[in-house]
Design a protein around this motif. Structure first.
Motif, PDB file in Angstrom:
ATOM      1  N   ILE A  93       6.162   5.489   7.252  1.00  0.00           N
ATOM      2  CA  ILE A  93       4.969   4.858   6.686  1.00  0.00           C
ATOM      3  C   ILE A  93       5.361   3.465   6.216  1.00  0.00           C
ATOM      4  O   ILE A  93       6.463   3.266   5.691  1.00  0.00           O
ATOM      5  CB  ILE A  93       4.374   5.686   5.520  1.00  0.00           C
ATOM      6  N   ARG A 135       5.049   0.363   3.755  1.00  0.00           N
ATOM      7  CA  ARG A 135       4.649   0.124   2.368  1.00  0.00           C
ATOM      8  C   ARG A 135       5.044  -1.293   1.958  1.00  0.00           C
ATOM      9  O   ARG A 135       6.106  -1.791   2.334  1.00  0.00           O
ATOM     10  CB  ARG A 135       5.307   1.132   1.425  1.00  0.00           C
ATOM     11  N   ARG A 180      10.415   8.412  -2.442  1.00  0.00           N
ATOM     12  CA  ARG A 180       9.444   9.107  -1.610  1.00  0.00           C
ATOM     13  C   ARG A 180       9.962   9.396  -0.207  1.00  0.00           C
ATOM     14  O   ARG A 180       9.336  10.139   0.548  1.00  0.00           O
ATOM     15  CB  ARG A 180       8.166   8.276  -1.488  1.00  0.00           C
ATOM     16  N   SER A 200       0.765   7.729   9.709  1.00  0.00           N
ATOM     17  CA  SER A 200       1.590   7.418   8.544  1.00  0.00           C
ATOM     18  C   SER A 200       1.835   8.702   7.759  1.00  0.00           C
ATOM     19  O   SER A 200       0.892   9.416   7.409  1.00  0.00           O
ATOM     20  CB  SER A 200       0.894   6.377   7.660  1.00  0.00           C
ATOM     21  N   GLU A 201       3.092   8.998   7.493  1.00  0.00           N
ATOM     22  CA  GLU A 201       3.487  10.209   6.784  1.00  0.00           C
ATOM     23  C   GLU A 201       3.763   9.870   5.322  1.00  0.00           C
ATOM     24  O   GLU A 201       4.694   9.138   5.013  1.00  0.00           O
ATOM     25  CB  GLU A 201       4.725  10.832   7.429  1.00  0.00           C
ATOM     26  N   HIS A 202       2.942  10.417   4.429  1.00  0.00           N
ATOM     27  CA  HIS A 202       3.078  10.099   3.012  1.00  0.00           C
ATOM     28  C   HIS A 202       4.169  10.921   2.329  1.00  0.00           C
ATOM     29  O   HIS A 202       4.681  10.512   1.284  1.00  0.00           O
ATOM     30  CB  HIS A 202       1.742  10.322   2.298  1.00  0.00           C
ATOM     31  N   ARG A 203       4.533  12.059   2.893  1.00  0.00           N
ATOM     32  CA  ARG A 203       5.595  12.893   2.331  1.00  0.00           C
ATOM     33  C   ARG A 203       6.699  13.017   3.365  1.00  0.00           C
ATOM     34  O   ARG A 203       6.500  13.596   4.438  1.00  0.00           O
ATOM     35  CB  ARG A 203       5.061  14.273   1.943  1.00  0.00           C
ATOM     36  N   LYS A 244       8.895   5.263  -6.731  1.00  0.00           N
ATOM     37  CA  LYS A 244       8.439   4.898  -5.394  1.00  0.00           C
ATOM     38  C   LYS A 244       9.531   4.981  -4.324  1.00  0.00           C
ATOM     39  O   LYS A 244       9.305   5.549  -3.248  1.00  0.00           O
ATOM     40  CB  LYS A 244       7.810   3.495  -5.413  1.00  0.00           C
TER      41      LYS A 244
END
Length: 204
Positions: A126, A128, A81, A12-15, A78
């Motif tokens: 990712i 969410r 992102r 999972s890539e948060h950025r 949010k």
């Protein structure tokens, strides 16, 4: 990319930054992801792609239930992102021989295949969710019908090259796998061991 390599290296890539797949490329990858197991071939889902300034409107709906300024700011940020938010809508076929839970499982399997395909193509993603999946404002903004469910968002883009990837290790799961033998087995069978025991395939 080999399948095993994709599974080992996907995370999972948060950025996430530009570029993201175009609408046409997303549809192309989705066509392959939709070959995942799906009892009855119902395709009980649809996608809504959110990009650009539309992400701001989505952020406003996220913040609609907030009661303080800091939460409002956090919720509104949010959707920014990632350059692409793919919204997954669950569209179950009611009164069908395939129950709702199995239709939802098929949708989840499709998402996992899509994430692997995106990774293979060089994109990051990712999954969410959050309280916004139950938000009336968000449902109205996205035009969901009463019988449709908002499952969540697949944030998609390119992995930030400045962030260091953490190597992944396999999850210890041997305690969650057991061998069933009906003879002389009145209770729960014990877990399989990772080594020193006969393999399941040798006993079937």
């Amino acid at each position: 990319m080999e399948l095993e390599t994709a599974i080992r290296t996907r995370r999972s890539e948060h950025r996430l930054i530009e570029p993201a797949p175009s609408d046409e490329e997303f549809v192309d990858l989705l066509g392959w992801a939709a070959t995942a197991p799906d009892h009855g071939h119902l395709r009980p889902w649809r996608w809504i792609l959110v990009r650009g300034d539309s992400r701001t409107a989505l952020g406003v709906s996220f913040a609609s239930g907030a009661t303080d300024a800091e939460t409002v700011r956090r919720e509104m940020r949010k959707p920014l992102r990632a350059p692409l938010l793919a919204t997954l809508v669950f569209v179950p076929r009611r009164n069908h021989r395939v129950p709702d839970w199995e239709q939802l499982a098929a949708s989840s399997t499709m998402v996992n295949s899509l994430m692997l395909l995106l990774h293979d193509r060089g994109f990051g993603s990712i999954w969410r969710t959050g309280s916004s999946v139950d938000s009336a404002e968000t449902r109205t903004l996205l035009g969901l019908a009463p019988h449709e469910g908002l499952i969540g968002w697949l944030y998609i883009g390119s992995p930030d090259p400045t962030r260091r990837s953490v190597l992944r290790s396999p999850v210890p799961v041997s305690h969650r796998v057991s061998r069933f033998t009906p003879e002389g087995c009145p209770g729960q069978p014990g877990p399989l061991r990772p080594s020193g025991h006969q393999r399941v395939s040798d006993t079937l």
